[in-house]
Write a protein that holds these residues in place. Structure first.
Motif, PDB file in Angstrom:
ATOM      1  N   GLY A  89      -7.949  -9.743   9.287  1.00  0.00           N
ATOM      2  CA  GLY A  89      -7.733 -10.874   8.382  1.00  0.00           C
ATOM      3  C   GLY A  89      -6.664 -11.784   8.936  1.00  0.00           C
ATOM      4  N   VAL A  90      -6.943 -13.101   8.932  1.00  0.00           N
ATOM      5  CA  VAL A  90      -5.916 -14.028   9.428  1.00  0.00           C
ATOM      6  C   VAL A  90      -5.229 -14.721   8.247  1.00  0.00           C
ATOM      7  CG1 VAL A  90      -6.960 -14.459  11.683  1.00  0.00           C
ATOM      8  CG2 VAL A  90      -7.596 -15.893   9.771  1.00  0.00           C
ATOM      9  N   TYR A  91      -3.975 -15.010   8.481  1.00  0.00           N
ATOM     10  CA  TYR A  91      -3.168 -15.715   7.482  1.00  0.00           C
ATOM     11  C   TYR A  91      -2.766 -17.085   8.032  1.00  0.00           C
ATOM     12  CZ  TYR A  91      -2.170 -11.186   5.190  1.00  0.00           C
ATOM     13  OH  TYR A  91      -2.255  -9.974   4.559  1.00  0.00           O
ATOM     14  N   TYR A  92      -2.620 -18.039   7.123  1.00  0.00           N
ATOM     15  CA  TYR A  92      -1.921 -19.282   7.437  1.00  0.00           C
ATOM     16  C   TYR A  92      -0.646 -19.272   6.609  1.00  0.00           C
ATOM     17  CZ  TYR A  92      -6.041 -21.492   9.606  1.00  0.00           C
ATOM     18  OH  TYR A  92      -7.093 -21.801  10.425  1.00  0.00           O
ATOM     19  N   GLU A  93       0.317 -20.098   7.024  1.00  0.00           N
ATOM     20  CA  GLU A  93       1.459 -20.293   6.120  1.00  0.00           C
ATOM     21  C   GLU A  93       1.550 -21.765   5.779  1.00  0.00           C
ATOM     22  OE1 GLU A  93       4.949 -19.126   8.793  1.00  0.00           O
ATOM     23  OE2 GLU A  93       5.909 -20.554   7.439  1.00  0.00           O
ATOM     24  N   LEU A  94       2.128 -22.069   4.621  1.00  0.00           N
ATOM     25  CA  LEU A  94       2.251 -23.468   4.213  1.00  0.00           C
ATOM     26  C   LEU A  94       3.476 -24.081   4.885  1.00  0.00           C
ATOM     27  CD1 LEU A  94       1.425 -23.594   0.380  1.00  0.00           C
ATOM     28  CD2 LEU A  94      -0.107 -23.516   2.341  1.00  0.00           C
ATOM     29  N   THR A  95       3.378 -25.339   5.266  1.00  0.00           N
ATOM     30  CA  THR A  95       4.543 -26.044   5.819  1.00  0.00           C
ATOM     31  C   THR A  95       5.636 -26.058   4.748  1.00  0.00           C
ATOM     32  OG1 THR A  95       3.728 -28.123   4.946  1.00  0.00           O
ATOM     33  CG2 THR A  95       3.107 -27.587   7.231  1.00  0.00           C
ATOM     34  N   ALA A  96       6.874 -26.255   5.179  1.00  0.00           N
ATOM     35  CA  ALA A  96       7.994 -26.267   4.225  1.00  0.00           C
ATOM     36  C   ALA A  96       7.751 -27.320   3.126  1.00  0.00           C
ATOM     37  CB  ALA A  96       9.293 -26.539   4.971  1.00  0.00           C
ATOM     38  N   GLU A  97       7.148 -28.454   3.498  1.00  0.00           N
ATOM     39  CA  GLU A  97       6.914 -29.547   2.525  1.00  0.00           C
ATOM     40  C   GLU A  97       5.848 -29.164   1.492  1.00  0.00           C
ATOM     41  OE1 GLU A  97       6.507 -30.150   6.019  1.00  0.00           O
ATOM     42  OE2 GLU A  97       8.688 -30.410   5.965  1.00  0.00           O
ATOM     43  N   ALA A  98       5.000 -28.204   1.830  1.00  0.00           N
ATOM     44  CA  ALA A  98       3.899 -27.852   0.908  1.00  0.00           C
ATOM     45  C   ALA A  98       4.193 -26.600   0.091  1.00  0.00           C
ATOM     46  CB  ALA A  98       2.615 -27.676   1.712  1.00  0.00           C
ATOM     47  N   ARG A  99       5.365 -25.996   0.290  1.00  0.00           N
ATOM     48  CA  ARG A  99       5.647 -24.722  -0.401  1.00  0.00           C
ATOM     49  C   ARG A  99       5.642 -24.848  -1.918  1.00  0.00           C
ATOM     50  NH1 ARG A  99      10.360 -22.429   3.628  1.00  0.00           N
ATOM     51  NH2 ARG A  99       8.951 -22.048   5.358  1.00  0.00           N
ATOM     52  N   HIS A 100       5.885 -26.071  -2.403  1.00  0.00           N
ATOM     53  CA  HIS A 100       5.913 -26.268  -3.859  1.00  0.00           C
ATOM     54  C   HIS A 100       4.535 -26.019  -4.500  1.00  0.00           C
ATOM     55  CE1 HIS A 100       4.375 -30.027  -2.262  1.00  0.00           C
ATOM     56  NE2 HIS A 100       3.816 -30.220  -3.452  1.00  0.00           N
ATOM     57  N   GLY A 134      10.765 -16.423   1.234  1.00  0.00           N
ATOM     58  CA  GLY A 134      10.609 -17.767   0.674  1.00  0.00           C
ATOM     59  C   GLY A 134       9.418 -18.530   1.229  1.00  0.00           C
ATOM     60  N   ARG A 135       8.809 -18.054   2.332  1.00  0.00           N
ATOM     61  CA  ARG A 135       7.632 -18.743   2.857  1.00  0.00           C
ATOM     62  C   ARG A 135       6.443 -18.479   1.931  1.00  0.00           C
ATOM     63  NH1 ARG A 135       5.457 -16.735   6.921  1.00  0.00           N
ATOM     64  NH2 ARG A 135       6.393 -14.710   6.594  1.00  0.00           N
ATOM     65  N   ILE A 136       5.449 -19.371   2.025  1.00  0.00           N
ATOM     66  CA  ILE A 136       4.205 -19.122   1.281  1.00  0.00           C
ATOM     67  C   ILE A 136       3.112 -18.863   2.302  1.00  0.00           C
ATOM     68  CG2 ILE A 136       2.479 -20.037  -0.340  1.00  0.00           C
ATOM     69  CD1 ILE A 136       5.193 -19.960  -1.674  1.00  0.00           C
ATOM     70  N   GLU A 137       2.459 -17.717   2.181  1.00  0.00           N
ATOM     71  CA  GLU A 137       1.334 -17.427   3.067  1.00  0.00           C
ATOM     72  C   GLU A 137       0.039 -17.496   2.270  1.00  0.00           C
ATOM     73  OE1 GLU A 137       3.309 -14.596   6.508  1.00  0.00           O
ATOM     74  OE2 GLU A 137       1.714 -13.774   5.265  1.00  0.00           O
ATOM     75  N   VAL A 138      -1.041 -17.859   2.973  1.00  0.00           N
ATOM     76  CA  VAL A 138      -2.354 -17.808   2.335  1.00  0.00           C
ATOM     77  C   VAL A 138      -3.269 -16.948   3.195  1.00  0.00           C
ATOM     78  CG1 VAL A 138      -2.126 -20.003   1.125  1.00  0.00           C
ATOM     79  CG2 VAL A 138      -3.080 -19.986   3.421  1.00  0.00           C
ATOM     80  N   GLY A 139      -4.152 -16.228   2.556  1.00  0.00           N
ATOM     81  CA  GLY A 139      -5.056 -15.339   3.286  1.00  0.00           C
ATOM     82  C   GLY A 139      -5.019 -13.981   2.635  1.00  0.00           C
ATOM     83  N   PRO A 140      -5.467 -12.941   3.285  1.00  0.00           N
ATOM     84  CA  PRO A 140      -6.226 -12.989   4.533  1.00  0.00           C
ATOM     85  C   PRO A 140      -7.718 -13.031   4.239  1.00  0.00           C
ATOM     86  CG  PRO A 140      -5.719 -10.715   3.972  1.00  0.00           C
ATOM     87  CD  PRO A 140      -5.209 -11.562   2.846  1.00  0.00           C
ATOM     88  N   ASN A 141      -8.483 -13.487   5.231  1.00  0.00           N
ATOM     89  CA  ASN A 141      -9.932 -13.305   5.113  1.00  0.00           C
ATOM     90  C   ASN A 141     -10.264 -11.932   5.734  1.00  0.00           C
ATOM     91  OD1 ASN A 141      -9.418 -13.902   7.731  1.00  0.00           O
ATOM     92  ND2 ASN A 141     -11.217 -15.176   8.016  1.00  0.00           N
ATOM     93  N   ALA A 142     -11.505 -11.611   5.950  1.00  0.00           N
ATOM     94  CA  ALA A 142     -11.820 -10.282   6.498  1.00  0.00           C
ATOM     95  C   ALA A 142     -13.073 -10.360   7.362  1.00  0.00           C
ATOM     96  CB  ALA A 142     -12.035  -9.283   5.372  1.00  0.00           C
ATOM     97  N   VAL A 143     -12.868 -10.121   8.663  1.00  0.00           N
ATOM     98  CA  VAL A 143     -13.975 -10.153   9.620  1.00  0.00           C
ATOM     99  C   VAL A 143     -13.937  -8.859  10.410  1.00  0.00           C
ATOM    100  CG1 VAL A 143     -14.878 -11.363  11.654  1.00  0.00           C
ATOM    101  CG2 VAL A 143     -13.747 -12.647   9.855  1.00  0.00           C
ATOM    102  N   LEU A 144     -15.099  -8.300  10.721  1.00  0.00           N
ATOM    103  CA  LEU A 144     -15.118  -7.081  11.534  1.00  0.00           C
ATOM    104  C   LEU A 144     -14.337  -7.321  12.810  1.00  0.00           C
ATOM    105  CD1 LEU A 144     -18.809  -6.028  11.032  1.00  0.00           C
ATOM    106  CD2 LEU A 144     -16.794  -4.659  10.469  1.00  0.00           C
TER     107      LEU A 144
END
Ligand SMILES: Cc1cc2nc3c(=O)[nH]c(=O)nc-3n(C[C@H](O)[C@H](O)[C@H](O)COP(=O)(O)OP(=O)(O)OC[C@H]3O[C@@H](n4cnc5c(N)ncnc54)[C@H](O)[C@@H]3O)c2cc1C
Length: 400
Positions: free
Chosen positions: A226-237, A264-274
């Motif tokens: 599963g991969v994660y992205y994180e939100l830029t500091a400006e988008a954490r809100h 304090g960071r915001i991460e989004v994910g993960p998806n799931a691929v074999l």
């Protein structure tokens, strides 16, 4: 003179460390050796997960997952408060965004009540009181879910075990396992060691450890990356705490979520691929042995045949940022592509039966002098201290 009993743990993830911790608390005279093949604890799933303290709302009532997640959550919170590990029971929202998700949301809510989880159904208007940028038709608020520094938990468990005089051997892969009528044996780095009991908690390698010991089981571990992205500091809100979609009952571990991390960071994910390697964290990593072993397994071929469509969707989501963004926009419509920075990946160990079905619950296989934790997917990090205690219960007669 009475001889000190000796126990070996294989695996320095949260499950292995917690089991060692439970045994050290219950039998102070037992000596523990813990073998970890990497150069640090929590190098795999325990250090590469979402960092969420689950409440136990999703799991089938009566299952080990439901029971141990519920117990484990409060044990984990107590442990972190006592030992100074960062955590926050900030609460979470599970948000239904389409009409067909509402009955599934209601089902999760009913399960949560049955599992003794505090939860409230809230309206579309109330969603924005918790998460001003999330939208949906209805949601469940779970106040006891939270976030935690899981690698911090692992490091603290390691330090406690070492303070008590137990041995943690890093860079020490176990490559053979056997038992006789009165004990068990392992080899690591060419040396053989004898124990009264060996407990293996090998995560992504757990099925291979079972095979090494000669036990027969009907399942194999299949790795999902599963991969994660994180939100830029400006988008954490865009996210205050934890925003989750309603899981699809056919694929309960799919569905990207928004997670505030303890730093304090915001991460989004993960998806799931074999995954093309059990412990390969980059998309390009390829392990021929892992791939061949999977392809030869009947269960994997069933899975690939029955779920190829879903597999391709998830792969598309890995390769295309826009596809990933589309899934996120259902929960937070104002999120934009430029808000996302690729960050890291994790690999889930999921046990698969030879008929292609996924093993849902935690699985523990017992031999007279060897115990294997074979399937410990999410929420095993949340549940780790309760899993450790439950294994200590199972081995009571062997250590008294
Ligand atoms: C992407 C992702 C997100 C997740 N999110 C969450 C979450 O938010 N909350 C939650 O509760 N759970 C979550 N989970 C699940 C959770 O992380 C795992 O269930 C848990 O960490 C399993 O712990 P473990 O000790 O069994 O496995 P691991 O942490 O994988 O540890 C197994 C250890 O065994 C070692 N090992 C294996 N073979 C050998 C050998 N032969 N000799 C010596 N050592 C060996 C490995 O090196 C490894 O360190 C997530 C998992 C993933 C992958």
């Amino acid at each position: 003179m009475r001889q000190e009993k000796r126990v070996a743990l294989i695996g320095g993830g949260l499950v292995g460390l917690s089991t060692a911790y439970a045994i050290s608390n219950r039998w102070p005279d037992v000596h523990i050796d813990l073998f970890e093949k990497e150069d640090r604890v929590s190098a795999h799933q325990s250090g590469r997960n979402s960092g969420v303290i689950h409440s136990g709302i999703y799991y089938k009532p009566g299952s080990l997952k439901a029971q141990l997640c519920h117990e484990g959550r409060s044990k984990l919170v107590d442990f972190c408060s006592r030992e100074g590990v960062v955590f926050d029971t900030c609460g979470k929202l599970i948000v239904a965004t389409t009409p067909d998700e509402i009955p599934r949301l209601q089902h999760i809510f009913d399960r949560g009540k049955e599992n003794g989880v505090r939860c409230t159904l809230i309206s579309a208007e109330e969603i924005s009181e918790f998460e001003p940028h999330a939208t949906g038709l209805k949601a469940i608020h779970v106040p006891d879910a939270g976030i935690v520094d899981f690698p911090g938990v692992a490091r603290r468990l390691q330090a406690i075990l070492e303070e008590k005089g137990h041995s943690i051997f890093l860079n020490s892969p176990v490559d053979s396992l056997s038992e006789s009528s009165d004990g068990s044996f392992l080899t690591s780095l060419g040396r053989s060691h004898a124990y009264d009991l060996i407990i293996s908690c090998g995560g992504l390698q757990s099925d291979r450890l079972v095979k090494l010991s000669g036990a027969i089981t009907d399942f194999q571990i299949v790795p999902f990356r599963g991969v994660y992205y994180e939100l830029t500091a400006e988008a954490r809100h865009l996210c205050s705490n934890l925003i989750y979609p309603v899981p699809d009952p056919a694929y309960p571990f799919l569905g990207v979520h928004f997670t505030r991390m303890t730093d304090g960071r915001i991460e989004v994910g993960p998806n799931a691929v074999l995954a093309s390697a059990r412990e390969g964290y980059s998309l390009k990593t390829w392990n021929a042995h892992d791939v061949m072993e999977a392809v030869r397994f009947k269960g994997f071929r069933h899975l690939a045949r029955n779920h190829w469509r879903q597999g391709l969707t998830e792969l598309h989501r890995t390769l295309s940022k826009n596809a990933y963004l589309k899934a996120l926009k259902t929960l937070v419509p104002s999120i934009r592509a430029q808000d996302l920075i690729p960050c890291r990946s994790g690999i889930r160990a999921q046990a698969l039966r030879s008929d292609g079905s996924m093993v849902d619950d935690f699985v523990i296989v017992e031999q007279p002098h060897i115990v294997h934790v074979c399937n410990a997917p999410s929420p095993a990090a949340t549940a780790c201290l309760a899993i450790g205690d439950s294994i200590a219960d199972r081995v009571e007669s062997r250590l008294n």
